[in-house]
Design a protein around this motif. Structure first.
Motif, PDB file in Angstrom:
ATOM      1  N   ARG A 186      19.748  59.865  19.741  1.00 14.76           N
ATOM      2  CA  ARG A 186      20.824  60.145  18.794  1.00 14.76           C
ATOM      3  C   ARG A 186      22.020  60.748  19.519  1.00 14.76           C
ATOM      4  NH1 ARG A 186      18.063  65.246  15.501  1.00 14.76           N
ATOM      5  NH2 ARG A 186      17.305  66.378  17.349  1.00 14.76           N
ATOM      6  N   THR A 230      14.151  59.070  10.082  1.00 14.13           N
ATOM      7  CA  THR A 230      14.869  60.313  10.347  1.00 14.13           C
ATOM      8  C   THR A 230      13.928  61.506  10.299  1.00 14.13           C
ATOM      9  OG1 THR A 230      15.415  60.515   7.992  1.00 14.13           O
ATOM     10  CG2 THR A 230      17.031  59.423   9.397  1.00 14.13           C
ATOM     11  N   SER A 257      20.393  54.554   8.222  1.00 15.70           N
ATOM     12  CA  SER A 257      18.975  54.925   8.190  1.00 15.70           C
ATOM     13  C   SER A 257      18.328  54.449   6.890  1.00 15.70           C
ATOM     14  CB  SER A 257      18.817  56.435   8.340  1.00 15.70           C
ATOM     15  OG  SER A 257      19.463  57.113   7.272  1.00 15.70           O
ATOM     16  N   CYS A 259      19.310  57.764  14.557  1.00 16.28           N
ATOM     17  CA  CYS A 259      18.868  57.506  13.182  1.00 16.28           C
ATOM     18  C   CYS A 259      20.029  57.327  12.213  1.00 16.28           C
ATOM     19  CB  CYS A 259      17.934  58.605  12.690  1.00 16.28           C
ATOM     20  SG  CYS A 259      18.551  60.275  12.895  1.00 16.28           S
ATOM     21  N   GLU A 260      21.216  57.800  12.551  1.00 18.59           N
ATOM     22  CA  GLU A 260      22.409  57.560  11.747  1.00 18.59           C
ATOM     23  C   GLU A 260      23.525  57.042  12.652  1.00 18.59           C
ATOM     24  OE1 GLU A 260      22.864  57.236   8.773  1.00 18.59           O
ATOM     25  OE2 GLU A 260      21.292  58.345   7.737  1.00 18.59           O
TER      26      GLU A 260
END
Length: 342
Positions: free
Chosen positions: A200, A171, A159, A150-151
Motif C-alpha cells: 500500500r 482490507t 477495494s 487495498c485502496e
C-alpha cells in the motif's frame, strides 16, 4: 580458489528441462526434489563470502512485471517475484511462461500469481513473505511486513469492487493472506535496494522508519496506476530519499495479455522526473555511479530477460504449388448410347 573454480563451473551444460516438466502429473508442495541443481554455490558463499572475486558492482536484470535478478559483487544471485498465470478469475495475465531461472535465493513478496511463481526458480533456497533479517555472503536481506495495496488511487478498481469480484476481504483487519505484503530491503555492494512488492502507498510511520535513505527503489508504478500512480510513485520516491527509481508492474506488449487489467507502461512517470531510458535488460550499478542522483528514474521499458511473444504475419514469398488440370465436370452429363440432352 575453491569459490573461483565453482563460478567457472557454473555454466556446465545440463538438461534445461526440470524433472517436473518431464512428469505426467505435476506434484503439489515443494519442487526441490525435482531440481537438477544443488546447494554448492551457497555453501561456497557460507564459507568464503561469495562464489567469485568482488567486482565492486551490483547487477540488476529485469524479467518483466515485478521480477528482478540482483547479482551481488561476489556473485550471489537473488530473484524476486517470478510470475505465472494464476488459476481462477482474471488469472490469465501472461502470454509466455516465466523462464526457469537458476539463482541462489528466491524471494516472493506476496501470494499473488504475478509475484509467487517460485516453482520456476532453480534456487538453493526460497523465502516467501519473509519477515526479519537473513544474511549470506555479501548479501543482507530484511523483510519488512506490511499490507498489500487495498485502496488504489486510480480509476481501475476499488477495494469494494475487489471484494465483489473475489469474494474475499482485501482490507485490514481480518483480510486473507494474499492481501499481506513484504517489502524487501537488500543491502548489497554498498547499496540499499528496496523492492516494494505491491505494498500500500501509505504504510504506518514505524514501517517508514525501516526504509530510510534508499539507494535504489524498485516501485510498481504504471501510468494507469494499477498499483502506484505516477503521483504516488513520486511521493514515495521522495519519502524514501531514493537516488534511483526503477518502475515495474506495467504493461509490456507481448508479455502481458491485453485487457488483463492495465494497458500502459511507465513513460509518463519516467518523463516527469530526471530519467534514463535504458537500452538493455541489465544494468550494473555501484555507490560511486549513483552518488549524485536524486530520484532519477531508470526505465527498462520492454527490455526484459524473458523472451516476449511477437506475432508476425506469415509471408508467402515461395513459389505457388502447381494446380492440377481442371476437372471436366460437365462430362458426367454427356448423353450416352444415343441419348439426347434433356
Amino acid at each position: 580458489m575453491q569459490a573461483k573454480s565453482l563460478e567457472n563451473n557454473k555454466n556446465i551444460e545440463v538438461d534445461e528441462k526440470w524433472g517436473f516438466e518431464q512428469a505426467i502429473i505435476g506434484p503439489v508442495g515443494s519442487l526441490g526434489f525435482m531440481q537438477l541443481s544443488n546447494n554448492d554455490r551457497v555453501i561456497a558463499a557460507q564459507k568464503f563470502g561469495g562464489v567469485r572475486e568482488d567486482t565492486g558492482e551490483v547487477e540488476i536484470s529485469f524479467y518483466g512485471m515485478c521480477a528482478f535478478k540482483i547479482t551481488s559483487p561476489k556473485g550471489l544471485e537473488i530473484v524476486i517475484d517470478p510470475w505465472r498465470n494464476a488459476p481462477g478469475f482474471g488469472g490469465y495475465w501472461f502470454l509466455v511462461d516465466f523462464p526457469v531461472t537458476k539463482c541462489d535465493i528466491g524471494l516472493s513478496t506476496h501470494a499473488h500469481g504475478d509475484h509467487d511463481a517460485v516453482h520456476r526458480l532453480d534456487a538453493a533456497m526460497i523465502m516467501e513473505r519473509m519477515g526479519g533479517t537473513f544474511e549470506l555472503g555479501d548479501v543482507k536481506i530484511t523483510g519488512i511486513l506490511d499490507k498489500h495495496m487495498c485502496e488504489p488511487q486510480n480509476d481501475l478498481y476499488t477495494s469494494e469492487m475487489m471484494m465483489q469480484l473475489f469474494g474475499k476481504k482485501t482490507t485490514p483487519p481480518n483480510e486473507t493472506m494474499e492481501w499481506c505484503n513484504t517489502i524487501f530491503l537488500i543491502k548489497v555492494g554498498g547499496l540499499r535496494i528496496l523492492h516494494w512488492g505491491d505494498n500500500r502507498q501509505n504504510p504506518p510511520e514505524d514501517t517508514w522508519d525501516m526504509m530510510k535513505d534508499i539507494d535504489i527503489a524498485l516501485l510498481p508504478v504504471s501510468d494507469d496506476g494499477h498499483i502506484l500512480t505516477p503521483r504516488w510513485g513520486k511521493k514515495i520516491a521522495e519519502k524514501l530519499n531514493a537516488k534511483v527509481v526503477i518502475p515495474n508492474h506495467y504493461f509490456i506488449d507481448g508479455l502481458n495479455a491485453p485487457n488483463a487489467g492495465w494497458e500502459l507502461g511507465a513513460e509518463q512517470f519516467t518523463r516527469m522526473m530526471d530519467h534514463t531510458f535504458l537500452k538493455d535488460h541489465t544494468i550494473k550499478l555501484s555507490p560511486e555511479k549513483i552518488k549524485d542522483y536524486k530520484q532519477h528514474v531508470m526505465y527498462f521499458g520492454e527490455h526484459t530477460v524473458t523472451d516476449i511473444y511477437r506475432w508476425e504475419a506469415p509471408t508467402y514469398d515461395g513459389p505457388n504449388a502447381e494446380l492440377p488440370e481442371p476437372v471436366k465436370a460437365w462430362e458426367r452429363f454427356k448423353p450416352k448410347d444415343g441419348e439426347k440432352y434433356q
